[in-house]
Design a protein around this motif. Sequence first.
Motif, PDB file in Angstrom:
ATOM      1  N   ALA A   9       0.835  -1.204   0.000  1.00  0.00           N
ATOM      2  CA  ALA A   9       0.000   0.000   0.000  1.00  0.00           C
ATOM      3  C   ALA A   9       0.869   1.253   0.000  1.00  0.00           C
ATOM      4  O   ALA A   9       0.539   2.257  -0.638  1.00  0.00           O
ATOM      5  CB  ALA A   9      -0.942   0.000   1.201  1.00  0.00           C
ATOM      6  N   GLY A  10       1.995   1.195   0.697  1.00  0.00           N
ATOM      7  CA  GLY A  10       2.928   2.311   0.687  1.00  0.00           C
ATOM      8  C   GLY A  10       3.505   2.543  -0.698  1.00  0.00           C
ATOM      9  O   GLY A  10       3.661   3.686  -1.145  1.00  0.00           O
ATOM     10  N   ALA A  11       3.819   1.449  -1.388  1.00  0.00           N
ATOM     11  CA  ALA A  11       4.345   1.555  -2.752  1.00  0.00           C
ATOM     12  C   ALA A  11       3.304   2.179  -3.681  1.00  0.00           C
ATOM     13  O   ALA A  11       3.629   3.024  -4.524  1.00  0.00           O
ATOM     14  CB  ALA A  11       4.755   0.178  -3.254  1.00  0.00           C
ATOM     15  N   ARG A  12       2.034   1.772  -3.522  1.00  0.00           N
ATOM     16  CA  ARG A  12       0.973   2.333  -4.361  1.00  0.00           C
ATOM     17  C   ARG A  12       0.813   3.824  -4.102  1.00  0.00           C
ATOM     18  O   ARG A  12       0.611   4.615  -5.024  1.00  0.00           O
ATOM     19  CB  ARG A  12      -0.351   1.603  -4.108  1.00  0.00           C
ATOM     20  N   TYR A  13       0.907   4.212  -2.836  1.00  0.00           N
ATOM     21  CA  TYR A  13       0.750   5.628  -2.488  1.00  0.00           C
ATOM     22  C   TYR A  13       1.839   6.467  -3.150  1.00  0.00           C
ATOM     23  O   TYR A  13       1.565   7.528  -3.724  1.00  0.00           O
ATOM     24  CB  TYR A  13       0.817   5.817  -0.967  1.00  0.00           C
ATOM     25  N   VAL A  14       3.085   5.996  -3.086  1.00  0.00           N
ATOM     26  CA  VAL A  14       4.191   6.751  -3.669  1.00  0.00           C
ATOM     27  C   VAL A  14       4.036   6.837  -5.191  1.00  0.00           C
ATOM     28  O   VAL A  14       4.329   7.863  -5.808  1.00  0.00           O
ATOM     29  CB  VAL A  14       5.542   6.117  -3.277  1.00  0.00           C
ATOM     30  N   THR A  15       3.562   5.754  -5.793  1.00  0.00           N
ATOM     31  CA  THR A  15       3.322   5.750  -7.239  1.00  0.00           C
ATOM     32  C   THR A  15       2.283   6.805  -7.612  1.00  0.00           C
ATOM     33  O   THR A  15       2.428   7.531  -8.608  1.00  0.00           O
ATOM     34  CB  THR A  15       2.849   4.371  -7.714  1.00  0.00           C
ATOM     35  N   GLU A  16       1.236   6.906  -6.789  1.00  0.00           N
ATOM     36  CA  GLU A  16       0.173   7.873  -7.068  1.00  0.00           C
ATOM     37  C   GLU A  16       0.656   9.323  -6.951  1.00  0.00           C
ATOM     38  O   GLU A  16       0.044  10.234  -7.514  1.00  0.00           O
ATOM     39  CB  GLU A  16      -1.003   7.631  -6.112  1.00  0.00           C
ATOM     40  N   THR A  17       1.757   9.547  -6.223  1.00  0.00           N
ATOM     41  CA  THR A  17       2.290  10.907  -6.092  1.00  0.00           C
ATOM     42  C   THR A  17       3.263  11.236  -7.214  1.00  0.00           C
ATOM     43  O   THR A  17       3.829  12.331  -7.234  1.00  0.00           O
ATOM     44  CB  THR A  17       3.008  11.090  -4.735  1.00  0.00           C
ATOM     45  N   GLY A  18       3.476  10.289  -8.144  1.00  0.00           N
ATOM     46  CA  GLY A  18       4.307  10.568  -9.303  1.00  0.00           C
ATOM     47  C   GLY A  18       5.641   9.871  -9.347  1.00  0.00           C
ATOM     48  O   GLY A  18       6.432  10.086 -10.278  1.00  0.00           O
ATOM     49  N   PHE A  19       5.938   9.009  -8.354  1.00  0.00           N
ATOM     50  CA  PHE A  19       7.224   8.305  -8.359  1.00  0.00           C
ATOM     51  C   PHE A  19       7.116   7.075  -9.259  1.00  0.00           C
ATOM     52  O   PHE A  19       6.110   6.364  -9.222  1.00  0.00           O
ATOM     53  CB  PHE A  19       7.597   7.877  -6.938  1.00  0.00           C
ATOM     54  N   PRO A  20       8.143   6.775 -10.079  1.00  0.00           N
ATOM     55  CA  PRO A  20       8.073   5.638 -11.011  1.00  0.00           C
ATOM     56  C   PRO A  20       7.941   4.299 -10.287  1.00  0.00           C
ATOM     57  O   PRO A  20       8.725   4.001  -9.394  1.00  0.00           O
ATOM     58  CB  PRO A  20       9.403   5.717 -11.766  1.00  0.00           C
ATOM     59  N   ARG A  21       6.952   3.479 -10.691  1.00  0.00           N
ATOM     60  CA  ARG A  21       6.736   2.184 -10.027  1.00  0.00           C
ATOM     61  C   ARG A  21       7.934   1.262 -10.196  1.00  0.00           C
ATOM     62  O   ARG A  21       8.222   0.444  -9.323  1.00  0.00           O
ATOM     63  CB  ARG A  21       5.487   1.498 -10.604  1.00  0.00           C
ATOM     64  N   GLY A  22       8.661   1.420 -11.301  1.00  0.00           N
ATOM     65  CA  GLY A  22       9.816   0.560 -11.537  1.00  0.00           C
ATOM     66  C   GLY A  22      11.005   0.869 -10.662  1.00  0.00           C
ATOM     67  O   GLY A  22      12.003   0.129 -10.694  1.00  0.00           O
ATOM     68  N   LYS A  23      10.909   1.934  -9.863  1.00  0.00           N
ATOM     69  CA  LYS A  23      12.005   2.298  -8.960  1.00  0.00           C
ATOM     70  C   LYS A  23      11.579   2.211  -7.498  1.00  0.00           C
ATOM     71  O   LYS A  23      12.062   2.963  -6.652  1.00  0.00           O
ATOM     72  CB  LYS A  23      12.506   3.713  -9.284  1.00  0.00           C
ATOM     73  N   ILE A  24      10.671   1.284  -7.212  1.00  0.00           N
ATOM     74  CA  ILE A  24      10.184   1.080  -5.844  1.00  0.00           C
ATOM     75  C   ILE A  24      10.387  -0.374  -5.451  1.00  0.00           C
ATOM     76  O   ILE A  24      10.096  -1.285  -6.222  1.00  0.00           O
ATOM     77  CB  ILE A  24       8.694   1.447  -5.718  1.00  0.00           C
ATOM     78  N   THR A  25      10.898  -0.596  -4.258  1.00  0.00           N
ATOM     79  CA  THR A  25      11.022  -1.935  -3.686  1.00  0.00           C
ATOM     80  C   THR A  25      10.154  -2.015  -2.436  1.00  0.00           C
ATOM     81  O   THR A  25      10.248  -1.154  -1.555  1.00  0.00           O
ATOM     82  CB  THR A  25      12.487  -2.251  -3.313  1.00  0.00           C
ATOM     83  N   THR A  26       9.310  -3.043  -2.362  1.00  0.00           N
ATOM     84  CA  THR A  26       8.509  -3.276  -1.153  1.00  0.00           C
ATOM     85  C   THR A  26       9.284  -4.211  -0.233  1.00  0.00           C
ATOM     86  O   THR A  26       9.605  -5.341  -0.610  1.00  0.00           O
ATOM     87  CB  THR A  26       7.149  -3.890  -1.504  1.00  0.00           C
ATOM     88  N   LEU A  27       9.590  -3.750   0.969  1.00  0.00           N
ATOM     89  CA  LEU A  27      10.433  -4.514   1.886  1.00  0.00           C
ATOM     90  C   LEU A  27       9.689  -5.608   2.647  1.00  0.00           C
ATOM     91  O   LEU A  27      10.272  -6.619   3.012  1.00  0.00           O
ATOM     92  CB  LEU A  27      11.072  -3.566   2.914  1.00  0.00           C
TER      93      LEU A  27
END
Length: 255
Positions: free
Chosen positions: A29-47
Motif C-alpha cells: 500500500a505504501g508503494a501504491r501511495y508513492v506511485t500515485e504521487t508521481g514516483f516511477p513504479r519501476g524504482k520502488i522496492t517493497t520490503l
Amino acid sequence: YSTAQASGLTVLKNYVTRRADWFFAYTEAGARYVTETGFPRGKITTLKNTIDTDALQSDIRRVRPAELHGMYESLNLKPGKVALFLGGVDDAKGIDFLLATAKKIGDQLPGFALLVAGNGSAVHKVKKAESDGLPVRYVGRVDGLEKAIVLKGSDLLMIPQWIGLVAVDALVAGRPVLSTNHSSHSPEHEYLIPNRTVIYARHTTDEYAQSVVDLLRDPRRLMQMQGFSRADSAHYGIDTMVSNFENGILRCLGA
C-alpha cells in the motif's frame, strides 16, 4: 501516508521523494501511495517490514506447558477467555478506550481477563483499573521467552488503535487481532486480512466489546482464525525483508 498531515508538509514530502533515485516502501500500500504521487513504479522496492520472526518462533516453541500453567495460576486466568494487549502503554494506543472495553467484556463474559504487556506513560491507568476490580492484569514489559509465554497463553490480541509491528507478533503466535476502524494504524496493519486474521469493529466500546465476546464464544471460529494467522506468518520474516532490501539496492545501482 498512514496518518493525517498538513497539506504543505505533504507537498514538500512528495517533492523530496520524487528527487530520490529509489524508494523502499514498508508495504504494498505504501508503494501504491508513492506511485500515485508521481514516483516511477519501476524504482520502488517493497520490503515487507518485519521483526525477527525466527527468534519469536523459537521462543514460542520453547514455551513449556508448566510455564503456561504457572501463568494461568498466578494471574487467575480461565482457558478460552484471555485477551492480550502488547505494545506501548500510552494514550496514543487508546488505553482509556481499551480499559472501558475490557470492563464491558467482563460484564458479559464472566472469567474474561485482559493481559496488558508493555510500558509507557499510561501504566498508572492500567494498574488503577486492576486495583479497582476490572478484568485487567498488568504484566509489565515482556521480551524473549516472557513475550512468547503471554502470546501463547492468550487467545487473541486486543489492539484498538495503532496496529504496527504487533501484527507480525500476532501472526507468528497464531493469534487473531481484534481492532477498530481507527485512523491511526501503521502500514503493517495491512498484513492482517479482515475476517481471516483480524476483525475490525466500529470505534465504539460497545461494538468493540461485542466483537471480542462473539469470537471468544465461538471456539471453532477462533481456532480457525488462529490457524490462518500461523499460516500467513510465513509471508513475513527477516530473511525476506533483507533479500528485498538487497535486491532493491542492486537494482538501484544497476539503474
